[in-house]
Design an enzyme around this catalytic site. Sequence first.
Site, PDB file in Angstrom:
ATOM      1  N   SER A 146     -11.812  32.700 -42.961  1.00 60.95           N
ATOM      2  CA  SER A 146     -13.011  31.856 -43.080  1.00 60.95           C
ATOM      3  C   SER A 146     -13.068  30.861 -41.933  1.00 60.95           C
ATOM      4  O   SER A 146     -12.033  30.510 -41.345  1.00 60.95           O
ATOM      5  CB  SER A 146     -12.939  31.071 -44.399  1.00 60.95           C
ATOM      6  OG  SER A 146     -13.954  30.099 -44.458  1.00 60.95           O
ATOM      7  N   TYR A 159      -8.229  25.632 -51.252  1.00 55.73           N
ATOM      8  CA  TYR A 159      -8.782  26.880 -50.713  1.00 55.73           C
ATOM      9  C   TYR A 159      -8.560  27.014 -49.204  1.00 55.73           C
ATOM     10  O   TYR A 159      -8.133  28.066 -48.726  1.00 55.73           O
ATOM     11  CB  TYR A 159     -10.277  26.907 -51.043  1.00 55.73           C
ATOM     12  CG  TYR A 159     -11.085  28.014 -50.406  1.00 55.73           C
ATOM     13  CD1 TYR A 159     -11.067  29.306 -50.936  1.00 55.73           C
ATOM     14  CD2 TYR A 159     -11.898  27.772 -49.294  1.00 55.73           C
ATOM     15  CE1 TYR A 159     -11.833  30.321 -50.367  1.00 55.73           C
ATOM     16  CE2 TYR A 159     -12.662  28.777 -48.725  1.00 55.73           C
ATOM     17  CZ  TYR A 159     -12.620  30.050 -49.260  1.00 55.73           C
ATOM     18  OH  TYR A 159     -13.377  31.056 -48.699  1.00 55.73           O
ATOM     19  N   LYS A 163      -7.034  30.140 -46.449  1.00 54.98           N
ATOM     20  CA  LYS A 163      -7.778  30.807 -45.370  1.00 54.98           C
ATOM     21  C   LYS A 163      -7.056  30.630 -44.041  1.00 54.98           C
ATOM     22  O   LYS A 163      -7.011  31.541 -43.216  1.00 54.98           O
ATOM     23  CB  LYS A 163      -9.207  30.266 -45.320  1.00 54.98           C
ATOM     24  CG  LYS A 163     -10.011  30.585 -46.574  1.00 54.98           C
ATOM     25  CD  LYS A 163     -10.350  32.064 -46.646  1.00 54.98           C
ATOM     26  CE  LYS A 163     -10.111  32.718 -47.957  1.00 54.98           C
ATOM     27  NZ  LYS A 163     -10.470  34.134 -47.989  1.00 54.98           N
ATOM     28  N   ILE A 192     -21.822  32.251 -46.371  1.00 54.06           N
ATOM     29  CA  ILE A 192     -22.506  33.507 -46.690  1.00 54.06           C
ATOM     30  C   ILE A 192     -22.958  33.388 -48.153  1.00 54.06           C
ATOM     31  O   ILE A 192     -22.137  33.041 -49.024  1.00 54.06           O
ATOM     32  CB  ILE A 192     -21.523  34.707 -46.549  1.00 54.06           C
ATOM     33  CG1 ILE A 192     -20.728  34.655 -45.223  1.00 54.06           C
ATOM     34  CG2 ILE A 192     -22.277  36.029 -46.711  1.00 54.06           C
ATOM     35  CD1 ILE A 192     -21.530  34.754 -43.955  1.00 54.06           C
TER      36      ILE A 192
HETATM   37  N1  LIG Z   1     -19.234  33.534 -49.226  1.00 56.00           N
HETATM   38  C1  LIG Z   1     -18.784  32.730 -48.256  1.00 56.00           C
HETATM   39  O1  LIG Z   1     -19.451  31.773 -47.824  1.00 56.00           O
HETATM   40  C2  LIG Z   1     -17.464  32.986 -47.644  1.00 56.00           C
HETATM   41  C3  LIG Z   1     -16.525  33.816 -48.222  1.00 56.00           C
HETATM   42  N2  LIG Z   1     -15.327  34.010 -47.602  1.00 56.00           N
HETATM   43  C4  LIG Z   1     -14.319  34.865 -48.189  1.00 56.00           C
HETATM   44  O2  LIG Z   1     -14.842  36.155 -48.384  1.00 56.00           O
HETATM   45  C5  LIG Z   1     -14.155  36.789 -49.460  1.00 56.00           C
HETATM   46  C6  LIG Z   1     -15.167  37.422 -50.375  1.00 56.00           C
HETATM   47  O3  LIG Z   1     -15.970  36.395 -50.913  1.00 56.00           O
HETATM   48  P1  LIG Z   1     -17.449  36.613 -51.428  1.00 56.00           P
HETATM   49  O4  LIG Z   1     -17.902  37.966 -51.167  1.00 56.00           O
HETATM   50  O5  LIG Z   1     -18.232  35.476 -50.934  1.00 56.00           O
HETATM   51  O6  LIG Z   1     -17.209  36.369 -52.995  1.00 56.00           O
HETATM   52  P2  LIG Z   1     -17.773  37.072 -54.320  1.00 56.00           P
HETATM   53  O7  LIG Z   1     -17.486  36.101 -55.394  1.00 56.00           O
HETATM   54  O8  LIG Z   1     -19.148  37.559 -54.106  1.00 56.00           O
HETATM   55  O9  LIG Z   1     -16.825  38.349 -54.488  1.00 56.00           O
HETATM   56  C7  LIG Z   1     -15.476  38.173 -54.764  1.00 56.00           C
HETATM   57  C8  LIG Z   1     -14.800  39.514 -54.848  1.00 56.00           C
HETATM   58  O10 LIG Z   1     -13.394  39.286 -55.030  1.00 56.00           O
HETATM   59  C9  LIG Z   1     -12.983  39.918 -56.216  1.00 56.00           C
HETATM   60  N3  LIG Z   1     -11.973  39.128 -56.901  1.00 56.00           N
HETATM   61  C10 LIG Z   1     -12.057  37.835 -57.315  1.00 56.00           C
HETATM   62  N4  LIG Z   1     -10.938  37.473 -57.951  1.00 56.00           N
HETATM   63  C11 LIG Z   1     -10.133  38.560 -57.951  1.00 56.00           C
HETATM   64  C12 LIG Z   1      -8.856  38.829 -58.459  1.00 56.00           C
HETATM   65  N5  LIG Z   1      -8.136  37.895 -59.106  1.00 56.00           N
HETATM   66  N6  LIG Z   1      -8.336  40.063 -58.295  1.00 56.00           N
HETATM   67  C13 LIG Z   1      -9.032  41.022 -57.652  1.00 56.00           C
HETATM   68  N7  LIG Z   1     -10.249  40.837 -57.140  1.00 56.00           N
HETATM   69  C14 LIG Z   1     -10.798  39.616 -57.288  1.00 56.00           C
HETATM   70  C15 LIG Z   1     -14.210  40.065 -57.077  1.00 56.00           C
HETATM   71  O11 LIG Z   1     -14.001  41.150 -57.961  1.00 56.00           O
HETATM   72  P3  LIG Z   1     -14.667  41.180 -59.453  1.00 56.00           P
HETATM   73  O12 LIG Z   1     -16.093  41.615 -59.264  1.00 56.00           O
HETATM   74  O13 LIG Z   1     -13.851  42.182 -60.166  1.00 56.00           O
HETATM   75  O14 LIG Z   1     -14.553  39.784 -59.985  1.00 56.00           O
HETATM   76  C16 LIG Z   1     -15.270  40.344 -56.018  1.00 56.00           C
HETATM   77  O15 LIG Z   1     -15.269  41.700 -55.653  1.00 56.00           O
HETATM   78  C17 LIG Z   1     -13.302  35.711 -50.109  1.00 56.00           C
HETATM   79  O16 LIG Z   1     -11.966  35.866 -49.685  1.00 56.00           O
HETATM   80  C18 LIG Z   1     -13.870  34.416 -49.567  1.00 56.00           C
HETATM   81  O17 LIG Z   1     -12.900  33.410 -49.480  1.00 56.00           O
HETATM   82  C19 LIG Z   1     -15.025  33.424 -46.414  1.00 56.00           C
HETATM   83  C20 LIG Z   1     -15.913  32.599 -45.818  1.00 56.00           C
HETATM   84  C21 LIG Z   1     -17.185  32.309 -46.377  1.00 56.00           C
HETATM   85  C1  LIG Z   2     -17.286  29.288 -50.847  1.00 53.15           C
HETATM   86  C2  LIG Z   2     -17.805  28.443 -49.741  1.00 53.15           C
HETATM   87  O1  LIG Z   2     -19.179  28.276 -49.825  1.00 53.15           O
HETATM   88  C3  LIG Z   2     -17.546  29.063 -48.415  1.00 53.15           C
HETATM   89  O2  LIG Z   2     -16.238  29.538 -48.370  1.00 53.15           O
HETATM   90  C4  LIG Z   2     -15.836  29.451 -47.141  1.00 53.15           C
HETATM   91  O3  LIG Z   2     -14.784  29.907 -46.774  1.00 53.15           O
HETATM   92  C5  LIG Z   2     -16.839  28.773 -46.281  1.00 53.15           C
HETATM   93  O4  LIG Z   2     -16.275  27.824 -45.497  1.00 53.15           O
HETATM   94  C6  LIG Z   2     -17.780  28.178 -47.249  1.00 53.15           C
HETATM   95  O5  LIG Z   2     -17.386  26.857 -47.543  1.00 53.15           O
END
Ligand SMILES: NC(=O)C1=CN([C@@H]2O[C@H](COP(=O)(O)OP(=O)(O)OC[C@H]3O[C@@H](n4cnc5c(N)ncnc54)[C@H](OP(=O)(O)O)[C@@H]3O)[C@@H](O)[C@H]2O)C=CC1
Ligand SMILES: C[C@H](O)[C@@H]1OC(=O)[C@H](O)[C@@H]1O
Length: 256
Positions: A146, A159, A163, A192
């Site tokens: 991230s 968190y 990252k 995102i």
């Molecule tokens: N959205 C953002 O702004 C940003 C996100 N990220 C990173 O991107 C990654 C994906 O996030 P994002 O798509 O936004 O999140 P979502 O909440 O949309 O999706 C999360 C995903 O992770 C899975 N998950 C959550 N907990 C567990 C667990 N304990 N075991 C297995 N799978 C799990 C969920 O599965 P299930 O459907 O089964 O719960 C789901 O598929 C994360 O690592 C996040 O930190 C990084 C930067 C920015």
């Molecule tokens: C979940 C937050 O909106 C998201 O997660 C990250 O890693 C980004 O920095 C945003 O804060």
Amino acid sequence: MLLADKTVIVTGASRGIGRAAARECARQGARVVIGHSGSSQGTEAAYSLIEEIKAFGGQAIEVGGDAADPDTGDKLVAAAVQAFGSVDVFVNNAGICPFHSFLDMPREVYLKTINTNLNGAYFAVQAAANQMKNQGRGGAIIAVSSISALVGGGMQTHYTPTKAGLHSLMQSCAIALGSYGIRCNSVLPGTIATDINKDDLADEEKLAYMTSRTPLGRLGEPDDVAGPIVFLASDMARYVTGASLLVDGGLFVNLQ
Ligand SMILES: NC(=O)C1=CN([C@@H]2O[C@H](COP(=O)(O)OP(=O)(O)OC[C@H]3O[C@@H](n4cnc5c(N)ncnc54)[C@H](OP(=O)(O)O)[C@@H]3O)[C@@H](O)[C@H]2O)C=CC1
Ligand SMILES: C[C@H](O)[C@@H]1OC(=O)[C@H](O)[C@@H]1O
């Protein structure tokens, strides 16, 4: 097609960024393993993605398992080998971000976040790397880190270290695994719009602030991150390892 004949595992692929990445990998010819938590919602979402992928002629299976469990990586790798015979790309994406203030952070929230986002990821990356090493033809590992690896968040003190940890893990693994032809890189998404920040961004002021801070003038969408993941997974990035790619619409560099 950029990923023809490759088997790709994506953790957290039932929703959000992981789902978009898994779909795009399949579109690019990969056989895909869709990781998810194993909850009924996660399982249902994973099966709906399998249907989407099958509809355009791709191949995918789903595997449920808690990302915090050190055995889940082994389970994902075993399923990939059983179904498709190999693991060529591992995308560590599963993660949680339960926003919480620092001074009263409950220990269980801190530990769950660290275990889900970082500790489980360490062993999953190790499992994938051992499989790639045994196959003897290299591979690619990508961590969805991230922008928060580089900057802080007052409600994300549990968190952001996860990252930064993933970002650092990819740098060290690039060294540890380079001699096996295994490349290790991270993507650093900005904000995102997904379920992870739905509640936080329901605050209209916060949403407007985050949007205004982004030079490209909008929040990211999961598909914005899928392309960079495919690039790093593909042979187009064959000399790229230990790198990190911001995918943030310019958010990080926007000081003034
Ligand atoms: N959205 C953002 O702004 C940003 C996100 N990220 C990173 O991107 C990654 C994906 O996030 P994002 O798509 O936004 O999140 P979502 O909440 O949309 O999706 C999360 C995903 O992770 C899975 N998950 C959550 N907990 C567990 C667990 N304990 N075991 C297995 N799978 C799990 C969920 O599965 P299930 O459907 O089964 O719960 C789901 O598929 C994360 O690592 C996040 O930190 C990084 C930067 C920015
Ligand atoms: C979940 C937050 O909106 C998201 O997660 C990250 O890693 C980004 O920095 C945003 O804060």
